[in-house]
Design a protein around this motif. Structure first.
Motif, PDB file in Angstrom:
ATOM      1  N   UNK A  74       0.851  -1.191   0.000  1.00 32.11           N
ATOM      2  CA  UNK A  74       0.000   0.000   0.000  1.00 32.11           C
ATOM      3  C   UNK A  74       0.884   1.237   0.000  1.00 32.11           C
ATOM      4  N   UNK A  75       0.500   2.236  -0.789  1.00 32.58           N
ATOM      5  CA  UNK A  75       1.222   3.513  -0.826  1.00 32.58           C
ATOM      6  C   UNK A  75       0.234   4.639  -0.552  1.00 32.58           C
ATOM      7  N   UNK A  76       0.563   5.483   0.414  1.00 29.29           N
ATOM      8  CA  UNK A  76      -0.213   6.694   0.686  1.00 29.29           C
ATOM      9  C   UNK A  76       0.574   7.878   0.143  1.00 29.29           C
ATOM     10  N   UNK A  77       0.067   8.495  -0.913  1.00 26.57           N
ATOM     11  CA  UNK A  77       0.721   9.657  -1.504  1.00 26.57           C
ATOM     12  C   UNK A  77       0.034  10.933  -1.053  1.00 26.57           C
ATOM     13  N   UNK A  78       0.835  11.949  -0.780  1.00 25.05           N
ATOM     14  CA  UNK A  78       0.311  13.275  -0.490  1.00 25.05           C
ATOM     15  C   UNK A  78       0.858  14.260  -1.523  1.00 25.05           C
ATOM     16  N   UNK A  79       0.191  15.393  -1.647  1.00 26.42           N
ATOM     17  CA  UNK A  79       0.659  16.433  -2.551  1.00 26.42           C
ATOM     18  C   UNK A  79       0.292  16.207  -3.998  1.00 26.42           C
ATOM     19  N   UNK A 198      -7.564  17.788  -7.080  1.00 27.55           N
ATOM     20  CA  UNK A 198      -7.860  16.631  -6.242  1.00 27.55           C
ATOM     21  C   UNK A 198      -7.853  17.143  -4.807  1.00 27.55           C
ATOM     22  N   UNK A 199      -9.024  17.459  -4.227  1.00 30.50           N
ATOM     23  CA  UNK A 199      -9.054  18.063  -2.888  1.00 30.50           C
ATOM     24  C   UNK A 199      -8.237  17.264  -1.879  1.00 30.50           C
ATOM     25  N   UNK A 200      -7.469  17.962  -1.075  1.00 26.39           N
ATOM     26  CA  UNK A 200      -6.553  17.451  -0.039  1.00 26.39           C
ATOM     27  C   UNK A 200      -5.274  16.863  -0.619  1.00 26.39           C
ATOM     28  N   UNK A 218     -11.245  17.512   7.145  1.00 25.42           N
ATOM     29  CA  UNK A 218     -11.289  17.965   8.524  1.00 25.42           C
ATOM     30  C   UNK A 218     -12.303  19.102   8.633  1.00 25.42           C
ATOM     31  N   UNK A 219     -12.810  19.362   9.832  1.00 19.95           N
ATOM     32  CA  UNK A 219     -13.968  20.256   9.978  1.00 19.95           C
ATOM     33  C   UNK A 219     -13.791  21.674   9.453  1.00 19.95           C
ATOM     34  N   UNK A 220     -12.570  22.167   9.325  1.00 21.76           N
ATOM     35  CA  UNK A 220     -12.376  23.555   8.907  1.00 21.76           C
ATOM     36  C   UNK A 220     -12.847  23.762   7.469  1.00 21.76           C
ATOM     37  N   UNK A 221     -13.475  24.880   7.219  1.00 23.04           N
ATOM     38  CA  UNK A 221     -13.915  25.225   5.875  1.00 23.04           C
ATOM     39  C   UNK A 221     -13.146  26.444   5.371  1.00 23.04           C
ATOM     40  N   UNK A 222     -13.144  26.616   4.060  1.00 25.37           N
ATOM     41  CA  UNK A 222     -12.454  27.726   3.416  1.00 25.37           C
ATOM     42  C   UNK A 222     -10.991  27.796   3.848  1.00 25.37           C
ATOM     43  N   UNK A 223     -10.344  26.639   3.805  1.00 26.40           N
ATOM     44  CA  UNK A 223      -8.924  26.592   4.106  1.00 26.40           C
ATOM     45  C   UNK A 223      -8.118  27.148   2.934  1.00 26.40           C
ATOM     46  N   UNK A 224      -6.914  27.621   3.232  1.00 32.74           N
ATOM     47  CA  UNK A 224      -6.006  27.999   2.151  1.00 32.74           C
ATOM     48  C   UNK A 224      -5.724  26.772   1.292  1.00 32.74           C
ATOM     49  N   UNK A 225      -5.368  25.672   1.942  1.00 36.06           N
ATOM     50  CA  UNK A 225      -5.279  24.374   1.277  1.00 36.06           C
ATOM     51  C   UNK A 225      -5.983  23.377   2.189  1.00 36.06           C
ATOM     52  N   UNK A 226      -6.979  22.690   1.674  1.00 30.33           N
ATOM     53  CA  UNK A 226      -7.782  21.807   2.519  1.00 30.33           C
ATOM     54  C   UNK A 226      -7.019  20.541   2.899  1.00 30.33           C
ATOM     55  N   UNK A 227      -7.324  20.030   4.094  1.00 30.79           N
ATOM     56  CA  UNK A 227      -6.731  18.792   4.574  1.00 30.79           C
ATOM     57  C   UNK A 227      -7.843  17.818   4.951  1.00 30.79           C
TER      58      UNK A 227
END
Length: 401
Positions: A74-79, A198-200, A218-227
């Motif tokens: 399994x590979x988890x890629x970010x970015x 691709x969000x997040x 995550x619960x925060x909205x209108x993030x600069x970059x969403x997580x």
């Protein structure tokens, strides 16, 4: 204590220990922070409008996965922030990893189809034009995301009563992400389908069948970059969470909605969210760039947002990457080539941070390692076996297994 009671106690202890055993097949999971987003470039710096780090790395991530992670399950890629890159990686690795999942995959079937939607819709057009005008007139030379947003806030107003922050609040989340991540340094490009996001930025690849799909921001909205995170259940392995958490973007805290007071607070809230989400699971792995570095009594690793990693430890997770550090020269999980690691002179006496983690609960870790792929992207992996009850069976439900 009489002999009979001693024998009963001994029998209970032996029975309790024999209820848990480990699978014999060793599996491997890796987290790979590819950081595929165009950096803001000064149009007069000799690079023109094309930012070399993204342009250079975008084409080889799939090859890096295939060459470096042949033995990985399994590979988890970010970015992986742009859908075109999701498509390239999914297609380029599908013979080795036939199963995949992202925020652009179908949650019922796990199927992927290239996005047909521009990140900024027609409803966003007026705001995008206002951002582009400010960008071109005042903020075209800012090279860091925090400086770029700060310039927007300080230098531009639509009218005396409306700031650029107000404009961002009116934009959709995907539109904000595209503008801040950058295209070719022109906000108007975000009205084009080829810059679909691709969000997040998360993408999970698997050699084995995925039997449960879930994605959540995550619960925060209108993030600069969403997580957010991807939660899947994988045959032969169990529950895997692929995530990226709030980084430290600098001394000046920027939050469009001002829902939290610091990057540390936001990172901590995200850690608590993941701990709560996985609290009922006996076997679970959390992999990704957590942007939290623990306080260690050995070696020269600097801490950052350490209370967040403590949240996971209190939730019965092990942190084998941190546990394996014994003061050797920092490998890439905490090296200074990371975009979010401060300059070396600001961390005098330290090798850097540990940001990339593979946290485990209900697994026995066999080994762990960190290494570079081409272009200084970092890969962290562990080899593990799953702990099972004596029957050797695992529940087919997601919760509690």
């Amino acid at each position: 204590m009489v002999l009979k009671e001693i024998l009963l106690l001994f029998s209970f202890l032996v029975s309790h220990q024999s209820m848990i055993r480990a699978e014999t097949t060793v599996r491997q999971i890796a987290t790979f922070n590819a950081e595929l987003y165009p950096e803001y470039c000064n149009p007069f710096d000799g690079f023109g409008t094309v930012c070399s780090p993204y342009e250079y790395r975008a084409g080889y991530v799939a090859d890096a996965v295939k060459s470096s992670l042949v033995d990985t399950d399994v590979v988890c890629l970010q970015g992986i922030y742009y859908d075109v890159d999701v498509n390239t990686i999914v297609q380029g690795t599908e013979q080795l990893f036939p199963y995949s999942f992202s925020f652009n995959h179908d949650t019922m079937t796990g199927s992927y189809e290239e996005s047909m939607h521009a990140p900024c819709s027609d409803d966003d057009r007026d705001g995008v034009e206002q951002v582009a005008a400010c960008e071109n007139d005042k903020c075209h030379s800012e090279t860091d995301r925090d400086e770029y947003i700060g310039c927007m806030e300080e230098s531009c107003k639509v009218n005396p009563a409306k700031s650029m922050t107000d404009v961002f609040l009116e934009l959709s989340d995907t539109c904000i992400a595209c503008i801040v991540l950058g295209t070719k340094r022109n906000a108007m490009d975000c009205l084009k389908r080829k810059y679909a996001v691709n969000p997040t930025g998360l993408l999970l690849l698997s050699k084995h069948n995925i039997t449960h799909y879930e994605r959540q921001e995550f619960p925060h909205k209108h993030e600069i970059v969403r997580h957010g995170f991807l939660h899947v259940k994988i045959e032969y392995i169990g529950n895997v969470v692929c995530t990226v958490m709030q980084p430290n973007l600098g001394d000046k805290y920027i939050d469009i909605t001002e829902t939290t007071n610091s990057y540390a607070e936001k990172n901590l809230e995200e850690a608590k969210c993941l701990a709560q989400k996985t609290s009922g699971l006996k076997n679970v792995i959390i992999a990704g760039c957590l942007n939290t570095s623990p306080i260690l009594t050995k070696g020269k690793v600097a801490s950052q947002f350490p209370y967040s990693i403590d949240v996971f430890k209190m939730a019965a997770f092990r942190d084998p990457i941190s546990e394996s550090y014994y003061g050797e020269y920092a490998s890439c999980t905490y090296c200074f080539s990371d975009d979010y690691v401060k300059e070396r002179y600001e961390l005098e006496g330290y090798d850097g941070y540990i940001f990339d983690h593979v946290l485990v609960k209900g697994y026995h870790v066999v080994s762990e390692k960190t290494f570079h792929s081409e272009g200084s992207s970092k890969i962290v992996s562990i080899r593990f076996v799953r702990l099972l009850n004596i029957s050797g069976r695992q529940s087919e439900t997601v919760d509690g297994s």
